[in-house]
Design a protein around this motif. Sequence first.
Motif, mmCIF file in Angstrom:
data_model
loop_
_atom_site.group_PDB
_atom_site.id
_atom_site.type_symbol
_atom_site.label_atom_id
_atom_site.label_comp_id
_atom_site.label_asym_id
_atom_site.label_seq_id
_atom_site.Cartn_x
_atom_site.Cartn_y
_atom_site.Cartn_z
ATOM 1 N N GLN A 242 0.873 -1.174 0.000
ATOM 2 C CA GLN A 242 0.000 0.000 0.000
ATOM 3 C C GLN A 242 0.911 1.225 0.000
ATOM 4 N N VAL A 249 -5.631 9.999 -8.199
ATOM 5 C CA VAL A 249 -5.684 8.588 -8.598
ATOM 6 C C VAL A 249 -5.211 8.384 -10.038
ATOM 7 N N SER A 265 -4.516 -0.833 -8.100
ATOM 8 C CA SER A 265 -5.733 -0.035 -7.994
ATOM 9 C C SER A 265 -5.420 1.131 -7.063
ATOM 10 N N VAL A 267 -7.317 4.468 -4.647
ATOM 11 C CA VAL A 267 -8.506 5.180 -4.150
ATOM 12 C C VAL A 267 -8.046 6.502 -3.519
ATOM 13 N N PRO A 268 -8.904 7.544 -3.608
ATOM 14 C CA PRO A 268 -8.521 8.825 -2.994
ATOM 15 C C PRO A 268 -8.315 8.655 -1.490
ATOM 16 N N CYS A 278 -3.726 9.803 -2.668
ATOM 17 C CA CYS A 278 -4.413 8.527 -2.918
ATOM 18 C C CYS A 278 -3.621 7.371 -2.337
ATOM 19 N N GLU A 279 -4.325 6.264 -2.165
ATOM 20 C CA GLU A 279 -3.651 5.039 -1.729
ATOM 21 C C GLU A 279 -3.595 4.085 -2.927
#
Length: 334
Positions: A242, A249, A265, A267-268, A278-279
Motif C-alpha cells: 500500500q 488517482v 488499484s 482510491v482517494p 491517494c492510496e
Amino acid sequence: MSASADDPIIEIQDLRKTYRSGLLGGNRLEALQGVSLDVRPGEVFGLLGPNGAGKTTLIKTLLGIVRKTSGQATLFGAPVGTSRSRYRIGYLPENLRVEKHHTARSALQLYGRLSGLSNSVVQQRTDPLLEKVGLQGRDRETVRRFSKGMYQRLGLAQALLHDPDLLILDEPTDGLDPVGRSEMRNLLRQLRDEGKTIFLNSHILQEVEAVCDRVAVMAKGTLRGVGSIAELTANREFIEYQVHVAGPVDATLAAIPDSLRKNASAVPLLLQDGSDGCELKLNCDIEAAGAGDLDAAVDGLRKHGLSIRHVQRAKQSLESAFFALVDDTSEEVR
Ligand SMILES: Nc1ncnc2c1ncn2[C@@H]1O[C@H](COP(=O)(O)OP(=O)(O)OP(=O)(O)O)[C@@H](O)[C@H]1O
C-alpha cells in the motif's frame, strides 16, 4: 504401542461420507471426499467453510451420529462411535433444545443422569459450572425466559458436566450479540488454559481468527487448507503493498509501469498532513521478485513528480485467504 501425551486427540485419515437418497439410494451426495486432519492436545481447532461444505457431517461422524462410508477417524486413539471415545467428549449442538419447564439447574441434573453421573457428583459440579458459564443467580428461572446467549451458556455447562477432555462445539457464538460473543471467546480461552482441547465449527471468521490456534478450511467436502492463521494468511502468490501518494488517482496509475498496472488499484485518500492524495494498492507477483516491482513503481511515480508519503506491506486477512481457498479453482489438501 502405548498412547503418549502428544498423540493427536482427533485423527482423521481419508474420511469419506456419501449420503444416498431417492429410489433404492440412487441419488448420491459425497459430503466428505477424503478428508485428513489431526487435532493436537490442548489446541483450539476451528473448522471453517461455506454452507454445504461438510462441516456438520464431519462433526456428526466424530460423534458417531453419522456413519462414515470409508476412511479412518479416531478420538483418543479409539475408533469414533465407541463408548471409550464418546465419554471423553463434551458436545454443544448448534441448537440445544431444552424442555421449556426446565431451569438451568434441573436441565443440568437431567443431562447429568443421561451421562451416567451420580446425583451427588451432579450436585457437586452444578454450582461451580453455573458460575463458570456466568449463569449463577439465574439457575432457578425457567429456560423459557432465556436469551440465545443464556442457552449457549447452558449448552456449554451441559457439555462440561462430565469433565470431558475434548469439547466439540457447533457454532458456539452463533446468534450471540457482541458482548455474548466476547464472553464466549473468553470462556473458550479459559477452558483451553485449563487443558481442554476444543474443536469448533463456525462461519464467523473473526471469531475463528480471535480464538483458534489452527484452522481447517473446507469446501464441497474437501479440505482446502489447514494451519495457523499466520500460515493460512501467508499469501503464496502475491505481496500487496500500500503506497500513499501525494497525487490524484489517475496521475498515480498513469505513472506506474504498464506491466504493473493490471495488478494495481488506487482510491482517494486524505494524507496525514491533511492534503489530498491517494492510496495505491500494488499486487506484486512473488515469483517475479516483488521488491523489484515495488522499486519500478516508485521510480515511475518519482519520475512523474509524485511524492511518496508512506509504503507498507499489507497483511492478508483471514477473509481474503478464506475466499481464495474456497474458490473453485483452489486445490484440495490431502
Ligand atoms: N442426511 C443427509 N442426507 C442427504 N444429504 C445430506 C444429509 N446431511 C447433509 N447432506 C448434504 O451434505 C452436504 C454437506 O452438508 P453439511 O450439513 O455437512 O454441511 P455444512 O458445512 O455443515 O453446512 P452448513 O454450514 O449449511 O450447516 C450438503 O450438500 C447437504 O445437503
